[in-house]
Design a protein around this motif. Structure first.
Motif, mmCIF file in Angstrom:
data_model
loop_
_atom_site.group_PDB
_atom_site.id
_atom_site.type_symbol
_atom_site.label_atom_id
_atom_site.label_comp_id
_atom_site.label_asym_id
_atom_site.label_seq_id
_atom_site.Cartn_x
_atom_site.Cartn_y
_atom_site.Cartn_z
ATOM 1 N N ILE A 16 0.777 -1.623 -0.290
ATOM 2 C CA ILE A 16 0.090 -0.126 0.155
ATOM 3 C C ILE A 16 0.711 1.162 -0.238
ATOM 4 C CG2 ILE A 16 -2.072 1.238 1.171
ATOM 5 C CD1 ILE A 16 -2.578 -1.656 0.568
ATOM 6 N N GLY A 19 4.149 5.316 -3.919
ATOM 7 C CA GLY A 19 4.601 6.069 -4.343
ATOM 8 C C GLY A 19 6.289 6.500 -4.706
ATOM 9 N N ASN A 20 7.439 8.052 -4.597
ATOM 10 C CA ASN A 20 8.923 7.387 -4.502
ATOM 11 C C ASN A 20 9.366 6.718 -4.052
ATOM 12 O OD1 ASN A 20 8.948 10.111 -5.661
ATOM 13 N ND2 ASN A 20 8.968 11.418 -4.438
ATOM 14 N N MET A 21 9.071 5.928 -2.774
ATOM 15 C CA MET A 21 9.969 4.832 -2.321
ATOM 16 C C MET A 21 9.014 3.540 -2.258
ATOM 17 S SD MET A 21 12.551 5.685 -0.533
ATOM 18 C CE MET A 21 13.105 4.738 0.818
ATOM 19 N N ASP A 40 -2.326 2.414 -4.171
ATOM 20 C CA ASP A 40 -2.000 3.463 -4.061
ATOM 21 C C ASP A 40 -3.545 4.294 -4.169
ATOM 22 O OD1 ASP A 40 0.850 5.581 -4.382
ATOM 23 O OD2 ASP A 40 -1.068 6.375 -4.524
ATOM 24 N N VAL A 41 -4.288 4.988 -3.185
ATOM 25 C CA VAL A 41 -4.944 6.467 -4.023
ATOM 26 C C VAL A 41 -4.939 6.616 -5.276
ATOM 27 C CG1 VAL A 41 -5.738 6.557 -1.391
ATOM 28 C CG2 VAL A 41 -4.343 8.049 -2.625
ATOM 29 N N ILE A 74 4.092 2.318 3.069
ATOM 30 C CA ILE A 74 4.752 3.000 3.196
ATOM 31 C C ILE A 74 4.410 4.710 2.464
ATOM 32 C CG2 ILE A 74 5.229 1.861 0.969
ATOM 33 C CD1 ILE A 74 8.201 3.563 2.482
ATOM 34 N N LEU A 75 3.520 5.030 3.251
ATOM 35 C CA LEU A 75 2.781 6.534 3.156
ATOM 36 C C LEU A 75 3.408 7.400 4.174
ATOM 37 C CD1 LEU A 75 -0.751 4.093 3.643
ATOM 38 C CD2 LEU A 75 -0.021 4.777 2.003
ATOM 39 N N PRO A 76 2.448 8.458 3.458
ATOM 40 C CA PRO A 76 3.484 9.928 4.069
ATOM 41 C C PRO A 76 3.663 9.976 5.474
ATOM 42 C CG PRO A 76 1.983 10.271 2.277
ATOM 43 C CD PRO A 76 2.077 8.765 2.311
ATOM 44 N N HIS A 80 -1.954 9.276 7.573
ATOM 45 C CA HIS A 80 -2.625 8.550 6.085
ATOM 46 C C HIS A 80 -2.452 6.763 6.345
ATOM 47 C CE1 HIS A 80 -0.349 11.745 4.269
ATOM 48 N NE2 HIS A 80 -1.922 11.787 3.322
ATOM 49 N N SER A 103 7.716 6.240 7.887
ATOM 50 C CA SER A 103 8.867 6.995 8.765
ATOM 51 C C SER A 103 7.486 8.184 10.031
ATOM 52 C CB SER A 103 9.674 8.430 8.875
ATOM 53 O OG SER A 103 10.485 8.004 7.326
ATOM 54 N N VAL A 128 12.874 3.332 6.652
ATOM 55 C CA VAL A 128 13.981 2.860 6.305
ATOM 56 C C VAL A 128 14.644 4.047 6.109
ATOM 57 C CG1 VAL A 128 12.870 1.452 4.869
ATOM 58 C CG2 VAL A 128 12.784 3.175 4.364
ATOM 59 N N GLY A 131 16.891 6.587 0.990
ATOM 60 C CA GLY A 131 16.337 7.598 -0.373
ATOM 61 C C GLY A 131 15.748 6.197 -1.204
ATOM 62 N N GLY A 239 14.402 13.878 -4.538
ATOM 63 C CA GLY A 239 13.195 12.383 -4.397
ATOM 64 C C GLY A 239 13.159 12.630 -3.169
ATOM 65 N N PHE A 240 13.029 12.980 -2.368
ATOM 66 C CA PHE A 240 12.139 13.363 -0.532
ATOM 67 C C PHE A 240 11.559 14.133 -0.846
ATOM 68 C CE2 PHE A 240 13.439 13.840 3.837
ATOM 69 C CZ PHE A 240 12.351 12.593 3.955
ATOM 70 N N LYS A 247 8.343 16.813 8.950
ATOM 71 C CA LYS A 247 7.545 15.594 9.242
ATOM 72 C C LYS A 247 8.656 14.871 10.718
ATOM 73 C CE LYS A 247 7.102 12.157 7.130
ATOM 74 N NZ LYS A 247 7.117 10.974 7.135
HETATM 75 P P1 NAD Z 1 5.252 9.959 -1.578
HETATM 76 O O1 NAD Z 1 4.392 10.782 -1.629
HETATM 77 O O2 NAD Z 1 6.098 9.653 -3.187
HETATM 78 O O3 NAD Z 1 4.227 8.477 -1.722
HETATM 79 C C1 NAD Z 1 3.482 8.461 -1.187
HETATM 80 C C2 NAD Z 1 2.256 7.090 -1.535
HETATM 81 O O4 NAD Z 1 1.561 7.399 -0.710
HETATM 82 C C3 NAD Z 1 1.861 8.846 -3.064
HETATM 83 O O5 NAD Z 1 2.035 7.510 -3.614
HETATM 84 C C4 NAD Z 1 0.478 8.237 -2.506
HETATM 85 O O6 NAD Z 1 -0.726 8.544 -3.621
HETATM 86 C C5 NAD Z 1 -0.453 7.444 -1.361
HETATM 87 N N1 NAD Z 1 -0.599 7.863 -0.548
HETATM 88 C C6 NAD Z 1 -1.272 8.375 0.263
HETATM 89 N N2 NAD Z 1 -2.303 7.655 1.419
HETATM 90 C C7 NAD Z 1 -2.381 6.916 0.480
HETATM 91 C C8 NAD Z 1 -3.625 5.762 1.280
HETATM 92 N N3 NAD Z 1 -4.397 5.568 1.998
HETATM 93 N N4 NAD Z 1 -3.909 4.312 0.269
HETATM 94 C C9 NAD Z 1 -2.413 4.160 -0.525
HETATM 95 N N5 NAD Z 1 -1.567 5.316 -0.562
HETATM 96 C C10 NAD Z 1 -1.875 6.082 -0.121
HETATM 97 O O7 NAD Z 1 6.293 9.688 -0.054
HETATM 98 P P2 NAD Z 1 7.673 9.085 -0.087
HETATM 99 O O8 NAD Z 1 8.877 9.298 -0.459
HETATM 100 O O9 NAD Z 1 7.523 7.688 -0.828
HETATM 101 O O10 NAD Z 1 7.785 8.083 2.005
HETATM 102 C C11 NAD Z 1 6.932 7.823 1.683
HETATM 103 C C12 NAD Z 1 7.503 7.330 3.418
HETATM 104 O O11 NAD Z 1 8.559 7.144 3.435
HETATM 105 C C13 NAD Z 1 7.253 8.724 4.320
HETATM 106 O O12 NAD Z 1 7.362 8.530 5.205
HETATM 107 C C14 NAD Z 1 8.905 9.693 4.091
HETATM 108 O O13 NAD Z 1 8.975 9.828 5.129
HETATM 109 C C15 NAD Z 1 9.135 8.102 4.586
HETATM 110 N N6 NAD Z 1 10.633 7.983 3.422
HETATM 111 C C16 NAD Z 1 10.711 7.854 1.745
HETATM 112 C C17 NAD Z 1 12.037 8.974 1.336
HETATM 113 C C18 NAD Z 1 12.572 9.532 0.508
HETATM 114 O O14 NAD Z 1 13.893 9.510 0.369
HETATM 115 N N7 NAD Z 1 11.428 9.512 -0.672
HETATM 116 C C19 NAD Z 1 13.370 8.086 2.571
HETATM 117 C C20 NAD Z 1 12.883 6.670 3.525
HETATM 118 C C21 NAD Z 1 12.071 7.129 4.166
#
Ligand code: NAD
Length: 308
Positions: A16, A19-21, A40-41, A74-76, A80, A103, A128, A131, A239-240, A247
């Motif tokens: 679920i 996103g980027n990760m 994904d939503v 792995i959601l924001p 979420h 996170s 995790v 990145g 990408g973060f 947050k």
């Molecule tokens: P992102 O915003 O790119 O992706 C999040 C995804 O979740 C989006 O595609 C969004 O549409 C989806 N989403 C939101 N609510 C939802 C729901 N209720 N059901 C299904 N999908 C839903 O964020 P990200 O960069 O992938 O980060 C995700 C988590 O990982 C965060 O907590 C972030 O802090 C952590 N993180 C990110 C990185 C990074 O480098 N990007 C590194 C380590 C940890």
């Protein structure tokens, strides 16, 4: 050992958050032979994932979770995650394992775990670090909180995504560790940009400063992997998200408050990152934080200012 034996008892994984990760992490699971159901939503993301990478796409979280051995989130934010758990509700069956890799906020995660336990659904937190590049290569650091038996059950799944797994305590402990890691990253980034701005005013070349720092004791993750790549290049696309980093620093400060630990430096750091979200606007990469410091100074970092 090969195939199913290597994958352990968790075979069908509802994933679920593509996103980027989530995208590269779910892709690692597909590559390792797990049966991945992506959700994904933003439905076009999971559909594109299934078409381009593999597995199947589910229209909603409940459909993804139905019949799964484990659910990965792995959601924001934890908010979420709460919404996703609610959406999955009756699809969460006894024996399932929820692996929460966002996170998130440790106390919120403890609350989710306590609510799920009477239904026979176990939960661990597994945030995790590393990145997008290390998500792609399967070399993430994974910080684990939860019961040892549940962490052990998730081992094969997690090893498809990361190579530095550390079980740091009970449920929520992984997320506390992760927030403190990012507090250090956020503070190191800010002080580094400040040093570059001071140096530039003095007549030093910021790009050359980064080289010197990387050979010296001022080196940190930002000098190594962020300043040249995303700040001096003006790409700001690591990408973060900026909001996500703000947050994380807020979560670290919450942990400080809950443990009655004075944290004046963390508080300043948190206020600066939170202010930058307001000033720079939504949707920015976290490396755009440098623009906040530049605005304070009234100068933009550039190359080629080397003192003669
Ligand atoms: P992102 O915003 O790119 O992706 C999040 C995804 O979740 C989006 O595609 C969004 O549409 C989806 N989403 C939101 N609510 C939802 C729901 N209720 N059901 C299904 N999908 C839903 O964020 P990200 O960069 O992938 O980060 C995700 C988590 O990982 C965060 O907590 C972030 O802090 C952590 N993180 C990110 C990185 C990074 O480098 N990007 C590194 C380590 C940890």
């Amino acid at each position: 050992m090969s195939g199913a034996a290597e994958r352990g008892t968790l075979r069908r994984i509802a994933f679920i958050g593509i996103g980027n990760m989530g995208w590269p992490m779910a892709a690692r699971l597909v590559g390792a032979g797990f049966d991945v159901v992506a959700c994904d939503v933003a439905a076009e993301r999971s559909a594109r994932f299934a078409a381009e990478v593999g597995g199947t796409a589910a229209a909603d979280a409940a459909t993804a979770a139905r019949g799964a051995d484990a659910v990965i989130t792995i959601l924001p934010t934890s908010k979420h995650v709460g919404q996703a758990i609610e959406a999955m509700d009756d699809a969460l069956a006894p024996g399932m394992l929820l692996i929460e890799m966002s996170s998130g906020v440790p106390t919120a995660t403890r609350g989710f775990a306590e609510a799920l336990a009477p239904r026979g659904v176990a939960m661990i937190d597994a945030p995790v670090s590393g990145g997008v590049p290390r998500a792609r290569s399967g070399e993430l650091a994974i910080m684990l909180g939860g019961a040892a038996a549940d962490v052990a059950r998730a081992d094969a799944v997690l090893r498809a995504m990361g190579n530095a797994l550390t079980h740091v305590g009970g449920i929520g402990a992984g997320q506390a560790m992760k927030a403190l890691n990012n507090l250090m990253g956020a503070a190191g980034f800010l002080i580094g940009v400040e040093a570059l701005l001071i140096g530039q005013r003095f007549g030093l070349d910021p790009a050359q400063m980064v080289d010197v720092l990387n050979n010296s004791t001022g080196m940190n993750n930002s000098t190594q992997k962020k300043f040249k790549q995303f700040v001096l290049s003006r790409r700001f696309d690591a990408g973060f998200g900026l909001e996500l980093m703000a947050k994380d620093v807020s979560v670290a400060l919450e942990v400080a408050r809950e443990t009655a630990t004075p944290a004046p430096f963390a508080a300043l750091c948190r206020e600066m990152w939170a202010s930058a979200v307001g000033l720079l606007g939504p949707g920015m990469d976290h490396t755009a934080m440098a623009q906040f410091s530049e605005k304070l100074v009234g100068e933009t970092l550039g190359g080629g200012n080397r003192a003669s």
